[in-house]
Design a protein around this motif. Structure first.
Motif, mmCIF file in Angstrom:
data_model
loop_
_atom_site.group_PDB
_atom_site.id
_atom_site.type_symbol
_atom_site.label_atom_id
_atom_site.label_comp_id
_atom_site.label_asym_id
_atom_site.label_seq_id
_atom_site.Cartn_x
_atom_site.Cartn_y
_atom_site.Cartn_z
ATOM 1 N N ILE A 69 4.848 -8.502 -4.806
ATOM 2 C CA ILE A 69 3.816 -7.212 -4.423
ATOM 3 C C ILE A 69 2.860 -6.873 -5.087
ATOM 4 O O ILE A 69 1.934 -5.975 -5.239
ATOM 5 C CB ILE A 69 4.037 -6.311 -3.237
ATOM 6 N N HIS A 93 1.031 -13.948 -9.711
ATOM 7 C CA HIS A 93 1.263 -13.252 -7.777
ATOM 8 C C HIS A 93 1.251 -15.244 -7.573
ATOM 9 O O HIS A 93 2.683 -14.795 -6.864
ATOM 10 C CB HIS A 93 0.447 -12.930 -7.202
ATOM 11 N N ARG A 146 5.232 -15.742 -5.201
ATOM 12 C CA ARG A 146 4.898 -15.876 -4.297
ATOM 13 C C ARG A 146 5.861 -17.446 -3.707
ATOM 14 O O ARG A 146 6.402 -17.144 -2.935
ATOM 15 C CB ARG A 146 3.558 -15.882 -3.386
ATOM 16 N N ALA A 171 10.645 -4.508 2.137
ATOM 17 C CA ALA A 171 10.054 -4.812 3.187
ATOM 18 C C ALA A 171 10.286 -5.249 4.952
ATOM 19 O O ALA A 171 9.685 -5.281 5.523
ATOM 20 C CB ALA A 171 9.141 -6.086 2.866
ATOM 21 N N THR A 206 9.758 -1.839 8.610
ATOM 22 C CA THR A 206 9.079 -2.230 9.335
ATOM 23 C C THR A 206 8.988 -3.320 10.240
ATOM 24 O O THR A 206 8.725 -2.643 11.300
ATOM 25 C CB THR A 206 8.327 -3.957 8.050
ATOM 26 N N ASP A 265 -2.139 -0.737 3.794
ATOM 27 C CA ASP A 265 -1.609 -1.092 2.206
ATOM 28 C C ASP A 265 -2.449 -0.294 1.328
ATOM 29 O O ASP A 265 -4.112 0.860 2.057
ATOM 30 C CB ASP A 265 -2.912 -2.284 2.356
ATOM 31 N N ARG A 283 -4.643 0.022 -2.007
ATOM 32 C CA ARG A 283 -5.037 -0.994 -3.608
ATOM 33 C C ARG A 283 -5.473 0.038 -4.603
ATOM 34 O O ARG A 283 -5.801 1.057 -4.310
ATOM 35 C CB ARG A 283 -6.122 -1.978 -3.097
ATOM 36 N N ALA A 308 -2.735 -6.354 10.856
ATOM 37 C CA ALA A 308 -1.283 -5.848 10.980
ATOM 38 C C ALA A 308 0.004 -6.546 9.770
ATOM 39 O O ALA A 308 0.533 -5.791 9.207
ATOM 40 C CB ALA A 308 -0.212 -6.595 12.793
ATOM 41 N N PHE A 309 -0.836 -7.941 9.092
ATOM 42 C CA PHE A 309 0.727 -8.307 8.239
ATOM 43 C C PHE A 309 -0.650 -8.348 6.979
ATOM 44 O O PHE A 309 -0.505 -8.821 6.127
ATOM 45 C CB PHE A 309 0.944 -9.358 8.528
ATOM 46 N N SER A 310 -1.298 -7.819 6.934
ATOM 47 C CA SER A 310 -2.430 -8.441 6.267
ATOM 48 C C SER A 310 -3.652 -9.366 6.223
ATOM 49 O O SER A 310 -3.076 -9.837 7.118
ATOM 50 C CB SER A 310 -2.175 -7.731 4.969
ATOM 51 N N HIS A 361 -1.655 -11.548 -0.183
ATOM 52 C CA HIS A 361 -0.468 -10.890 -0.325
ATOM 53 C C HIS A 361 -0.070 -10.516 1.177
ATOM 54 O O HIS A 361 0.560 -9.687 1.870
ATOM 55 C CB HIS A 361 -0.330 -9.487 -0.654
ATOM 56 N N CYS A 386 1.896 -10.689 5.252
ATOM 57 C CA CYS A 386 3.084 -10.348 4.725
ATOM 58 C C CYS A 386 3.819 -12.221 4.602
ATOM 59 O O CYS A 386 3.302 -12.459 5.495
ATOM 60 C CB CYS A 386 3.547 -10.135 5.993
ATOM 61 N N GLY A 398 6.755 -12.568 5.097
ATOM 62 C CA GLY A 398 8.318 -12.278 6.580
ATOM 63 C C GLY A 398 7.638 -12.355 7.725
ATOM 64 O O GLY A 398 8.247 -11.392 9.049
ATOM 65 N N ALA A 448 9.813 -11.898 11.392
ATOM 66 C CA ALA A 448 8.920 -10.553 12.452
ATOM 67 C C ALA A 448 8.802 -10.966 13.116
ATOM 68 O O ALA A 448 9.310 -9.827 14.930
ATOM 69 C CB ALA A 448 8.079 -9.610 11.579
#
Ligand code: HEM
Length: 415
Positions: free
Chosen positions: A101, A108, A112, A254, A258, A303, A305, A355-357, A361, A363, A365, A369
């Motif tokens: 993250i 990244h 990831r 994470a 959540t 989030d 930044r 909600a999961f961005s 990045h 989410c 998961g 979820a």
């Protein structure tokens, strides 16, 4: 698990010269009474008043309130870095960046990519039966206790995701309560006063536990997530112990809180809206869109930044190093994106919530979820279709990085 009350408000930092005075609005998203009373809805009025405002607490930060602007921030990692995570935030835990993250592309992407197969829909479907079994065991315990009133958070919401996580990581099930305590201290303790020390100690304890775990797994690999990471290759090389630790630590942070918060918000809504509960019991096929709609309306994971170089955004000058806070619920209720945004429509479509961005990045998961929420919605409503918040009961909520309910008293009813 309620957060200790802060002893004193966080100090205000001087407002930098590039911030227009009329955009300064003090919001402490951890401790303000209005936040604790309604961690999501408190932004509704602010969003309509300000496209962007500046709060001079913690390190001082810009709040970008509207959907399109938030999406633009998330999709431009070349302008807005995801490091450090959190507000206030530091360089990860133990002084190292959390993976993936706190890395920006292109670095990244490599880290990831290691997680994507582990959380792919096909892998997640494999745990569905075991999730159903855990869900039913917890429901059994509630029904067999003979009590018609109970706290949904301690009886279900915090145990269910913890047990699934413990299974996936191959951790000893008998220690799940300890993991839960660490998690609560790390993520729910106040950002000031005694809460900070509690947080630090939980961070140290998790660090130590995971360090020992990695050492142990290296001697005897299994099919758990830690073993998968140990065997992974990055540009042909194995991950270092430190890289594995920083990844597993993030998953710990994470993956539990959540899902717990998600359950708390969904059941808070359903306990107070029998028409939606009945829609679910009458026609469970509504559940997938109901999950998306409730995640939109109660988007609880916010989030943060950091501006990478001076720029103009949403009509204001931002300077390198400025922090930017994105309240997901504010975007989720933005009427510019969602018609009748203030109404919950369990069949809403399209529903491009944040909600999961969004962006790199987004989410990792989210399939897990969604599975966890779907399993509980299905199993719970087969066996406990009617429930409400008992009259006069107290419900405690918290704001912060991931907002949610500390307590949710429920009473099982016959209709
Ligand atoms: C309803 C539950 C969940 C919500 C609302 C949620 C939300 C989010 C959000 C908003 C982000 C992006 C943060 C950012 O852009 O700065 C994120 C990232 C992440 N989430 Fe989730 N999450 C949930 C469940 C999970 C679960 C169950 C796991 C795994 C066990 C997980 C693992 C991750 C990871 C690894 C990242 C970092 C991804 C990256 O940096 O590329 N999340 N999550």
């Amino acid at each position: 698990m309620s957060a200790p009350t802060a002893e004193r408000p966080p100090e205000e930092v001087p407002v930098p010269a590039h911030v227009p005075a009329d955009l300064v609005h003090r919001v402490d998203h951890h401790n303000d009474a209005v936040v604790k009373a309604d961690p999501i809805g408190f932004m509704d009025e602010l969003r309509e008043r300000h496209r962007v405002f500046y709060s001079p607490v913690y390190e001082g930060f810009w709040a970008v309130t509207r959907y399109e602007d938030q999406r633009a921030v998330l999709q431009q990692p070349d302008l807005f870095s995801s490091s450090p995570v959190g507000l206030p935030g530091g360089p990860g835990y133990g002084g190292h960046k959390l993976l993936p993250i706190e890395l920006d592309p292109p670095e990244h992407s490599k880290y990831r990519a290691l997680l994507n197969p582990v959380f792919a829909p096909r892998r997640i479907r494999e745990i569905e039966d075991s999730a159903r079994r855990i869900s039913n065991e917890l429901i059994d315990q509630i029904l067999e206790s003979g009590e018609s009133e109970f706290d949904f958070i301690t009886a279900y919401a915090e145990i269910f995701p913890t047990r699934i996580f413990v299974d996936m990581m191959g951790l000893p099930m008998e220690r799940y309560k300890e993991f839960l305590q660490w998690n609560n201290a790390l993520l729910h303790s106040a950002q000031i006063g005694p809460g900070l020390e509690e947080k630090r100690q939980a961070g140290v304890a998790i660090n130590q536990y995971l360090t020992d775990l990695i050492e142990e797994r290296k001697k005897s690999l299994g099919d758990d997530l830690v073993s998968v990471l140990i065997e992974s290759r990055l540009d042909g090389d194995r991950l270092t112990d430190d890289e594995i630790l920083r990844t597993v630590f993030l998953l710990f942070m994470a993956g539990l809180d959540t899902v717990m918060s998600g359950h708390s918000w969904l059941w808070w809504h359903l306990a107070r809206n029998p028409q939606h509960r009945h829609q679910i019991t009458d026609d469970p096929s509504v559940i997938p869109t109901a999950i998306e709609e409730l995640l939109r309306y109660y988007a609880f994971a916010n989030d943060v930044r950091t501006v990478r170089s001076d720029l103009e955004f949403a009509g204001v000058q931002m300077r390198k190093g400025d922090r930017v806070w994105l309240h997901a619920g504010s975007a989720g209720r933005d009427p510019r994106e969602f018609p009748n945004a203030h109404l919950v429509d369990l069949r809403r479509s399209p529903n491009r919530h944040l909600a999961f961005s969004a962006g790199p990045h987004r989410c990792a998961g989210s399939h897990l979820a969604r599975l966890e929420l779907r399993v509980t919605l299905e199993e719970w409503h087969k066996r406990i279709p009617n429930y409400r918040i008992p009259q006069g009961a107290t419900v405690n909520m918290h704001g912060g990085g991931v907002s949610g309910l500390d307590t949710l008293p429920l009473e099982i009813t016959t209709a």
